[in-house]
Scaffold this motif. Structure first.
Motif, mmCIF file in Angstrom:
data_model
loop_
_atom_site.group_PDB
_atom_site.id
_atom_site.type_symbol
_atom_site.label_atom_id
_atom_site.label_comp_id
_atom_site.label_asym_id
_atom_site.label_seq_id
_atom_site.Cartn_x
_atom_site.Cartn_y
_atom_site.Cartn_z
ATOM 1 N N LEU A 203 -25.079 28.383 -51.739
ATOM 2 C CA LEU A 203 -23.686 28.347 -52.170
ATOM 3 C C LEU A 203 -22.765 28.425 -50.966
ATOM 4 O O LEU A 203 -23.042 29.129 -49.981
ATOM 5 N N TYR A 204 -21.641 27.723 -51.064
ATOM 6 C CA TYR A 204 -20.679 27.714 -49.971
ATOM 7 C C TYR A 204 -19.954 29.043 -49.859
ATOM 8 O O TYR A 204 -19.719 29.553 -48.770
ATOM 9 N N CYS A 205 -19.593 29.619 -51.009
ATOM 10 C CA CYS A 205 -18.906 30.909 -51.008
ATOM 11 C C CYS A 205 -19.201 31.595 -52.345
ATOM 12 O O CYS A 205 -19.792 31.012 -53.248
ATOM 13 N N LYS A 206 -18.779 32.819 -52.453
ATOM 14 C CA LYS A 206 -19.067 33.621 -53.636
ATOM 15 C C LYS A 206 -18.404 33.069 -54.883
ATOM 16 O O LYS A 206 -18.943 33.181 -55.986
ATOM 17 N N GLY B 47 -18.392 30.797 -60.091
ATOM 18 C CA GLY B 47 -17.335 30.691 -61.089
ATOM 19 C C GLY B 47 -16.830 29.272 -61.242
ATOM 20 O O GLY B 47 -16.508 28.831 -62.355
ATOM 21 N N LYS B 48 -16.778 28.528 -60.146
ATOM 22 C CA LYS B 48 -16.329 27.134 -60.199
ATOM 23 C C LYS B 48 -17.309 26.290 -61.020
ATOM 24 O O LYS B 48 -16.900 25.473 -61.854
ATOM 25 N N HIS B 49 -18.622 26.484 -60.773
ATOM 26 C CA HIS B 49 -19.621 25.735 -61.535
ATOM 27 C C HIS B 49 -19.554 26.095 -63.021
ATOM 28 O O HIS B 49 -19.656 25.200 -63.883
ATOM 29 N N LEU B 50 -19.384 27.369 -63.323
ATOM 30 C CA LEU B 50 -19.290 27.780 -64.715
ATOM 31 C C LEU B 50 -18.054 27.190 -65.380
ATOM 32 O O LEU B 50 -18.107 26.733 -66.530
ATOM 33 N N LYS C 145 -3.086 31.478 -58.059
ATOM 34 C CA LYS C 145 -2.661 32.610 -57.245
ATOM 35 C C LYS C 145 -3.484 32.761 -55.984
ATOM 36 O O LYS C 145 -3.113 33.478 -55.066
ATOM 37 N N ASN C 146 -4.621 32.095 -55.907
ATOM 38 C CA ASN C 146 -5.514 32.189 -54.749
ATOM 39 C C ASN C 146 -5.981 30.787 -54.368
ATOM 40 O O ASN C 146 -7.110 30.390 -54.658
ATOM 41 N N PRO C 147 -5.125 29.980 -53.762
ATOM 42 C CA PRO C 147 -5.524 28.610 -53.427
ATOM 43 C C PRO C 147 -6.695 28.548 -52.461
ATOM 44 O O PRO C 147 -7.479 27.608 -52.485
ATOM 45 N N GLN C 148 -6.844 29.571 -51.609
ATOM 46 C CA GLN C 148 -7.963 29.598 -50.669
ATOM 47 C C GLN C 148 -9.184 30.283 -51.245
ATOM 48 O O GLN C 148 -10.241 30.281 -50.613
ATOM 49 N N GLN C 149 -9.065 30.839 -52.421
ATOM 50 C CA GLN C 149 -10.164 31.507 -53.124
ATOM 51 C C GLN C 149 -10.818 32.571 -52.248
ATOM 52 O O GLN C 149 -12.010 32.765 -52.253
#
Length: 529
Positions: free
Chosen positions: A158-161, A165-168, A201-205
């Protein structure tokens, strides 16, 4: 010409060297007779010495002055380990587990479940050669060696944590929406809207965000925002997993691999792990998805879940998934809300009766039946699961689960109140229990509180639909009621203003005292219960 043949035979039989042949034949006959007699002797003594059940020994040791000692089988001589090792040789095991004879396969799988004499190389050899069905059968047994299962295939990094959530969320966005499924739409929109708000609210996640205004209960509980997004998506996918068409889309979208990533990300999170295993158990209901589940390496993960001691929910969801995957031994299907406490593994003898536990208001299939007394020593969090397997090993023990709430303020889904009525809920449980084989043999219900009313409504519906559920009402031999409000509750004594403030749920309204139509099978004689 005819006289020469007897002369030749006579010459051969009376030849001086024929004595050696006579001796060889004599000794061979004696050895064969001795071996056959020894075999019969061993079988006779084994049958006589090993037919007494273990429970008889335990009972006599406790209640008798005479201590009965188990008799050592005659087969435990010096050559028994050699025979056992030869029988459990990896090549012999592989050959018998892949045999076309069902009895040969089942006997070898039973022996493999209790054997731990292989080294790592032998276990890897066996794991690579046995079939998926053999793996499932071994996974269901609590004593099988976990080294006999291949690990799941490697997952892409995975690229990041937040990628889980993105895949789900992407997978949830592909799910079809049904016009009549308002609760399904509610769960889906709630998860997608929360995820979208997080992204805005978190564009950079990379930072946490303030969601105290929308979800104060999660804030006080210490939830982090990433976990909140993921658990809402998992709950929505759990509702979708009850529909076969949606399950096909989920598997094609990689749900089995995404869930494995979630398990690795939250190894100690009981809530998320139970939700994950429950989704897989729902997928396993559909036979068309079995190959995808087995091929993705879920057998070893479900075996670990079924042996999870810290939480009955995870262990029973893992057992439910393995039971559904075991097509060779199980003809029944255990859908969401139906749990088979015993037996959880394969058995050679069919059960003689079914015992079904039904919880009441705010209960569950497991925690309602926990041990709450002051007994010291070993305790149990679910006594039907732990005790009935010892006291009634010839019976099948099941437990039913359904959602309840006292007030619609705390309802899981604010929509579809008609689906929470007693009649609708009982009909759904009746359909689910039929798929689990309920009614095929004598049946006893054990109910608590609202569960007793549910059982009576189930039997009422079964009596009205004999073509579909005739065996259920026919084979019901008894019902045990614990604190069942046969004549309603006392909530009607409250004033209308208090009742409007409480906003009572549908099930509570149906149980109001004096609402006779809502209480089926009114008890005419208390002695009958």
């Amino acid at each position: 010409m005819t006289n020469r043949i007897p002369e030749k035979i006579k010459f051969i039989l009376l030849h001086p060297r024929a004595k050696n042949a006579y001796r060889f034949l004599t000794y061979s006959a004696i050895a064969g007779v001795s071996a056959f007699s020894t075999k019969c002797y061993l079988e006779y003594h084994l049958k006589n010495n090993m037919t007494i059940p273990t429970s008889v020994f335990n009972h006599e040791q406790v209640h008798s002055d005479i201590i009965i000692r188990s008799v050592e089988p005659i087969i435990s001589s010096w050559w028994a380990p050699w025979l056992k090792a030869a029988e459990m040789d990896p090549q012999s095991v592989i050959t018998k587990t892949n045999s076309k004879i069902k009895k040969t396969r089942l006997n070898m799988i039973e022996k493999m479940s209790n054997y731990h004499g292989w080294d790592d190389a032998d276990c890897r050899t066996i794991a690579q050669a046995i079939s998926y069905q053999t793996q499932v059968a071994l996974a269901r047994h609590p004593n099988s060696d976990l080294r006999l299962f291949l690990p799941p295939p490697l997952l892409p990094s995975l690229y990041c944590k937040t990628e889980i959530g993105k895949h789900l969320r992407d997978l949830l966005g592909k799910m079809p929406q049904y016009e009549g499924e308002r609760c399904l739409q509610y769960y889906t929109s709630d998860a997608l809207n929360t995820s979208e708000e997080y992204q805005l609210k978190n564009p950079q996640q990379g930072r946490a965000w303030d969601f105290e205004h929308s979800y104060p209960e999660y804030t006080h509980a210490g939830y982090d925002t990433i976990r909140l997004v993921e658990i809402l998506c998992l709950r929505a996918l759990l509702k979708h997993s009850e529909i076969e068409e949606n399950c096909m889309i989920m598997v094609e979208g990689g749900i089995l691999q995404i869930l494995q990533h979630c398990l690795l990300e939250y190894p100690d999170d009981i809530e998320i792990q139970e939700c994950i295993v429950r989704i897989v158990a729902n997928l396993s209901v559909f036979t068309s998805l079995h190959y995808a589940i087995l091929q993705s390496g879920w057998v070893i993960l479900l075996a670990h879940a079924a042996r999870f001691k810290e939480d009955d929910g995870i262990s029973m969801q893992g057992s439910r998934a393995l039971q559904n995957l075991d097509q060779e031994a199980e003809k029944n299907k255990f859908v969401d809300g139906i749990f088979q406490f015993y037996p959880t593994h394969r058995t050679m003898d069919p059960p003689i009766a079914d015992i079904v536990f039904v919880h009441g208001m705010l209960g569950s299939a497991f925690h309602t039946w926990r041990q709450c007394d002051t007994v010291t020593g070993e305790r149990t969090d679910c006594w039907p699961k732990d005790w009935f397997s010892i006291d009634l090993p010839q019976c099948r023990v099941l437990s039913l689960e359904y959602d309840t709430s006292l007030s619609d303020w705390r309802s899981v889904c604010p929509h579809e109140a008609e689906r929470r009525t007693l009649e609708y809920r009982s009909l759904q449980l009746l359909i689910k229990t039929k798929s689990a084989g309920l009614g095929d043999r004598p049946l006893i219900f054990v109910s608590h509180s609202l569960g007793g009313i549910v059982v009576k409504q189930m039997l009422k519906l079964a009596d009205e639909n004999p073509e579909l559920f005739g065996n259920t009402i026919k084979n019901c031999k008894g019902i045990v009621f614990y604190g069942t409000p046969h004549f309603g509750t006392h909530i009607a004594d409250y004033s209308k203003r208090i009742r409007s403030l409480m906003y009572p749920s549908v099930e509570v309204i149906e149980l109001m005292q004096g609402d006779v139509e809502a209480i089926p099978f009114q008890v005419q004689n208390e002695s009958s219960t």
